[in-house]
Design a protein around this motif. Structure first.
Motif, PDB file in Angstrom:
ATOM      1  N   GLY A 197       0.814  -1.187   0.000  1.00  0.00           N
ATOM      2  CA  GLY A 197       0.000   0.000   0.000  1.00  0.00           C
ATOM      3  C   GLY A 197       0.845   1.233   0.000  1.00  0.00           C
ATOM      4  O   GLY A 197       2.043   1.225   0.149  1.00  0.00           O
ATOM      5  N   GLY A 198       0.176   2.397  -0.156  1.00  0.00           N
ATOM      6  CA  GLY A 198       0.896   3.636  -0.316  1.00  0.00           C
ATOM      7  C   GLY A 198       1.595   4.128   0.924  1.00  0.00           C
ATOM      8  O   GLY A 198       2.402   5.018   0.860  1.00  0.00           O
ATOM      9  N   VAL A 199       1.323   3.578   2.099  1.00  0.00           N
ATOM     10  CA  VAL A 199       2.041   3.964   3.291  1.00  0.00           C
ATOM     11  C   VAL A 199       2.914   2.822   3.716  1.00  0.00           C
ATOM     12  O   VAL A 199       2.633   1.669   3.473  1.00  0.00           O
ATOM     13  CB  VAL A 199       1.059   4.356   4.427  1.00  0.00           C
ATOM     14  N   ALA A 200       4.007   3.165   4.393  1.00  0.00           N
ATOM     15  CA  ALA A 200       4.997   2.162   4.709  1.00  0.00           C
ATOM     16  C   ALA A 200       4.435   1.055   5.566  1.00  0.00           C
ATOM     17  O   ALA A 200       4.865  -0.087   5.496  1.00  0.00           O
ATOM     18  CB  ALA A 200       6.180   2.829   5.419  1.00  0.00           C
ATOM     19  N   ALA A 279       2.983  14.719   1.414  1.00  0.00           N
ATOM     20  CA  ALA A 279       4.106  13.929   1.941  1.00  0.00           C
ATOM     21  C   ALA A 279       4.375  14.269   3.403  1.00  0.00           C
ATOM     22  O   ALA A 279       4.629  13.379   4.228  1.00  0.00           O
ATOM     23  CB  ALA A 279       5.352  14.170   1.097  1.00  0.00           C
ATOM     24  N   VAL A 280       4.321  15.563   3.754  1.00  0.00           N
ATOM     25  CA  VAL A 280       4.555  15.984   5.139  1.00  0.00           C
ATOM     26  C   VAL A 280       3.476  15.411   6.057  1.00  0.00           C
ATOM     27  O   VAL A 280       3.768  14.893   7.148  1.00  0.00           O
ATOM     28  CB  VAL A 280       4.592  17.519   5.226  1.00  0.00           C
ATOM     29  N   LEU A 281       2.224  15.503   5.623  1.00  0.00           N
ATOM     30  CA  LEU A 281       1.125  14.971   6.434  1.00  0.00           C
ATOM     31  C   LEU A 281       1.253  13.460   6.621  1.00  0.00           C
ATOM     32  O   LEU A 281       0.984  12.929   7.706  1.00  0.00           O
ATOM     33  CB  LEU A 281      -0.218  15.311   5.770  1.00  0.00           C
ATOM     34  N   THR A 282       1.691  12.762   5.545  1.00  0.00           N
ATOM     35  CA  THR A 282       1.875  11.317   5.642  1.00  0.00           C
ATOM     36  C   THR A 282       2.949  10.976   6.664  1.00  0.00           C
ATOM     37  O   THR A 282       2.789  10.066   7.478  1.00  0.00           O
ATOM     38  CB  THR A 282       2.242  10.727   4.266  1.00  0.00           C
ATOM     39  N   ARG A 283       4.064  11.716   6.628  1.00  0.00           N
ATOM     40  CA  ARG A 283       5.141  11.467   7.594  1.00  0.00           C
ATOM     41  C   ARG A 283       4.688  11.732   9.027  1.00  0.00           C
ATOM     42  O   ARG A 283       5.206  11.137   9.975  1.00  0.00           O
ATOM     43  CB  ARG A 283       6.358  12.347   7.274  1.00  0.00           C
ATOM     44  N   VAL A 286      -0.827  11.213   9.279  1.00  0.00           N
ATOM     45  CA  VAL A 286      -2.170  11.454   8.763  1.00  0.00           C
ATOM     46  C   VAL A 286      -2.500  10.378   7.725  1.00  0.00           C
ATOM     47  O   VAL A 286      -1.680  10.058   6.865  1.00  0.00           O
ATOM     48  CB  VAL A 286      -2.288  12.858   8.141  1.00  0.00           C
ATOM     49  N   GLY A 287      -3.690   9.821   7.786  1.00  0.00           N
ATOM     50  CA  GLY A 287      -4.075   8.703   6.932  1.00  0.00           C
ATOM     51  C   GLY A 287      -4.252   9.091   5.479  1.00  0.00           C
ATOM     52  O   GLY A 287      -4.455  10.262   5.128  1.00  0.00           O
ATOM     53  N   SER A 288      -4.201   8.074   4.599  1.00  0.00           N
ATOM     54  CA  SER A 288      -4.295   8.313   3.158  1.00  0.00           C
ATOM     55  C   SER A 288      -5.670   8.806   2.738  1.00  0.00           C
ATOM     56  O   SER A 288      -5.804   9.422   1.690  1.00  0.00           O
ATOM     57  CB  SER A 288      -3.936   7.035   2.384  1.00  0.00           C
ATOM     58  N   ARG A 289      -6.704   8.531   3.538  1.00  0.00           N
ATOM     59  CA  ARG A 289      -8.018   9.075   3.182  1.00  0.00           C
ATOM     60  C   ARG A 289      -7.969  10.591   3.138  1.00  0.00           C
ATOM     61  O   ARG A 289      -8.536  11.219   2.241  1.00  0.00           O
ATOM     62  CB  ARG A 289      -9.079   8.611   4.175  1.00  0.00           C
ATOM     63  N   MET A 290      -7.269  11.196   4.105  1.00  0.00           N
ATOM     64  CA  MET A 290      -7.169  12.650   4.147  1.00  0.00           C
ATOM     65  C   MET A 290      -6.169  13.163   3.109  1.00  0.00           C
ATOM     66  O   MET A 290      -6.464  14.094   2.356  1.00  0.00           O
ATOM     67  CB  MET A 290      -6.745  13.110   5.546  1.00  0.00           C
ATOM     68  N   LEU A 407     -16.635   8.734  -1.303  1.00  0.00           N
ATOM     69  CA  LEU A 407     -16.262   7.380  -1.697  1.00  0.00           C
ATOM     70  C   LEU A 407     -14.795   7.021  -1.475  1.00  0.00           C
ATOM     71  O   LEU A 407     -14.473   5.866  -1.168  1.00  0.00           O
ATOM     72  CB  LEU A 407     -16.594   7.180  -3.181  1.00  0.00           C
ATOM     73  N   VAL A 408     -13.874   7.972  -1.648  1.00  0.00           N
ATOM     74  CA  VAL A 408     -12.447   7.640  -1.677  1.00  0.00           C
ATOM     75  C   VAL A 408     -11.912   7.369  -0.267  1.00  0.00           C
ATOM     76  O   VAL A 408     -12.019   8.209   0.621  1.00  0.00           O
ATOM     77  CB  VAL A 408     -11.634   8.771  -2.342  1.00  0.00           C
ATOM     78  N   ASN A 409     -11.310   6.184  -0.090  1.00  0.00           N
ATOM     79  CA  ASN A 409     -10.664   5.810   1.169  1.00  0.00           C
ATOM     80  C   ASN A 409      -9.634   4.729   0.870  1.00  0.00           C
ATOM     81  O   ASN A 409      -9.906   3.528   0.994  1.00  0.00           O
ATOM     82  CB  ASN A 409     -11.687   5.314   2.184  1.00  0.00           C
ATOM     83  N   PRO A 410      -8.413   5.110   0.430  1.00  0.00           N
ATOM     84  CA  PRO A 410      -7.423   4.111   0.022  1.00  0.00           C
ATOM     85  C   PRO A 410      -7.059   3.110   1.102  1.00  0.00           C
ATOM     86  O   PRO A 410      -6.919   1.919   0.824  1.00  0.00           O
ATOM     87  CB  PRO A 410      -6.213   4.975  -0.363  1.00  0.00           C
ATOM     88  N   ALA A 411      -6.886   3.559   2.351  1.00  0.00           N
ATOM     89  CA  ALA A 411      -6.488   2.638   3.427  1.00  0.00           C
ATOM     90  C   ALA A 411      -7.552   1.584   3.660  1.00  0.00           C
ATOM     91  O   ALA A 411      -7.250   0.382   3.812  1.00  0.00           O
ATOM     92  CB  ALA A 411      -6.225   3.426   4.703  1.00  0.00           C
ATOM     93  N   ARG A 412      -8.806   1.979   3.681  1.00  0.00           N
ATOM     94  CA  ARG A 412      -9.907   1.033   3.881  1.00  0.00           C
ATOM     95  C   ARG A 412      -9.954  -0.003   2.754  1.00  0.00           C
ATOM     96  O   ARG A 412     -10.029  -1.217   3.000  1.00  0.00           O
ATOM     97  CB  ARG A 412     -11.231   1.786   3.932  1.00  0.00           C
ATOM     98  N   ASP A 413      -9.873   0.471   1.515  1.00  0.00           N
ATOM     99  CA  ASP A 413      -9.998  -0.450   0.373  1.00  0.00           C
ATOM    100  C   ASP A 413      -8.778  -1.349   0.216  1.00  0.00           C
ATOM    101  O   ASP A 413      -8.891  -2.513  -0.150  1.00  0.00           O
ATOM    102  CB  ASP A 413     -10.272   0.344  -0.907  1.00  0.00           C
TER     103      ASP A 413
END
Length: 420
Positions: A197-200, A279-283, A286-290, A407-413
């Motif tokens: 997935g898109g997060v480590a 990228a900063v929020l991800t580090r 903050v979840g991928s949905r946001m 609809l969009v929620n990458p972590a959930r899907d």
């Protein structure tokens, strides 16, 4: 910096050049529109057909290119695509008629259809999942840099020489970028595109997921809707903005050419800024949905509001500020949205899925220029016709953005796909 990382940034720079030429090719008809209409005796509806024809086989090229992306080496595939750009532009440097113009635009659209999807696939193959937001945004920034450079330069060529010369210049640049890509471009190490997935810390996706299952996830449905309305905005900007500034608002050719560059300048800056923000929020956890769902959806929603606002104003500074802001907000989320798609799609299927998604949202490019052309042709005045066209566009963007926000929620899907 390691040799692999250094090579990754070189390839990324070449991908930006590809996107630069790709979007310069798109904007040239809008810049040359007044001269083309005068020389060929075209009305607004016929010119709308020329603008729309670029997208007639765009979806076919997107899907075919995405499929080939998993079978043909990126060095050869993208070089062949860029060579087709040059071949489709070359005839326009001479005297041509309506039918030839349409045929050339159809071929160009077919060749350019898979470019964004393939560029994203190659970029993602050079960077790990948690670092893709910025490279994705830089690739998309090339789409803004192209018209930013092309608008004033090609306007000068058109005013000084002719609109035919502008197409000749672009054909030469297409040939140059083909050679540059052959010399330095290719896909990255296989491990960089790993199937995570898109997060480590995200779940490991299966090697393959049935396409029907992928396209039934909320993330892909929502992203397709978001990209559709965003690309409708992009296609109208590319197709009709130069003519709107000249025919609808009364600016002269040189001023219009310079003003056209402003939305692309803002878009290029905004898309990189949003990629860095994501990228900063991800580090920071903050979840991928946001970061890759709500963020681009909210920007397209705000862009729709700005589009409605500037369409109802008279010519002036406030209107131009809102027009530029609408463009910036619309483009800013493209890169992180593609990163959101990569969170859900297994690495080996990204080329095909990105191609299908591009094919779906390219339909916005087929419909939007035609609708605007009809509204301009049927309006009480040219200015009112353009106003109606941008008003309809803004309402459509708001509807698509709201659907994506829901609809969009990458972590959930991604978690659901990993668990199946």
């Amino acid at each position: 910096m390691t040799p692999v990382r250094r090579r990754a940034w070189i390839v990324l720079a070449l991908l930006v050049c590809l996107m630069l030429v790709n979007y310069a090719d798109k904007v040239v008809v809008g810049l040359a529109g007044v001269g083309m209409k005068e020389d060929l005796g075209l009305d607004d509806a016929e010119f709308g057909v020329i603008q729309s024809s670029f997208f007639w086989l765009f979806a076919v090229g997107s899907v075919l290119g995405g499929w080939l992306g998993g079978k043909v080496r990126a060095r050869w595939l993208l070089a062949g695509i860029a060579a087709l750009w040059a071949l489709s532009l070359a005839p326009m440097a001479a005297q041509v008629g309506f039918t030839t113009i349409v045929a050339c635009r159809v071929l160009l659209g077919f060749a350019e259809g898979p470019t964004t999807a393939l560029a994203m696939q190659v970029a993602h193959s050079w960077f790990p999942a948690h670092r893709r937001a910025v490279p994705s945004s830089i690739v998309v920034a090339g789409a803004g840099i192209g018209p930013l450079i092309a608008a004033p330069v090609l306007t000068w060529v058109i005013v000084t020489y002719s609109w035919h010369a502008a197409f000749g210049v672009l054909a030469v640049f297409g040939a140059v970028i083909t050679v540059l890509w052959l010399l330095g471009g290719d896909s990255g190490p296989e491990g960089a595109g790993g199937g995570h997935g898109g997060v480590a810390t995200g779940p490991a996706l299966p090697e393959r997921v049935p396409l029907r299952r992928l396209f039934s996830t909320g993330t892909l449905i929502g992203m397709c809707l978001l990209f559709f309305v965003a690309y409708a905005n992009t296609s109208v900007k590319v197709s009709w903005l130069p003519l709107y500034l000249r025919e609808g608002l009364g600016y002269d050719a040189t001023t219009a050419g310079n003003l056209v560059a402003l939305p692309y300048l803002g878009s290029a800056i905004a898309v990189i800024a949003v990629g860095v923000l994501s990228a900063v929020l991800t580090r920071r956890g903050v979840g991928s949905r946001m970061t890759r769902g709500v963020l681009p959806g909210a920007m397209v929603l705000a862009s729709g509001v700005c589009t409605i606002a500037f369409s109802s104003l008279d010519r002036g500074t406030l209107q131009m500020v809102l027009l530029v802001l609408a463009s910036c907000l619309n483009s800013a989320g493209y890169g992180v949205a593609f990163a959101g798609l990569a969170d859900v799609v297994p690495a080996k299927q990204r080329g095909a899925v990105f191609g299908i998604v591009t094919g779906i949202y390219s339909l916005g490019g087929v419909v939007a220029p035609l609708v605007v052309g009809r509204l301009v042709a049927g309006g009480e005045s040219v200015a009112l016709g353009y106003g109606d066209g941008f008003m309809v566009l803004g309402v459509t963007m708001i509807a698509g953005a709201i659907a994506a926000l829901v609809l969009v929620n990458p972590a959930r899907d991604a978690a659901k796909l990993a668990a199946e």
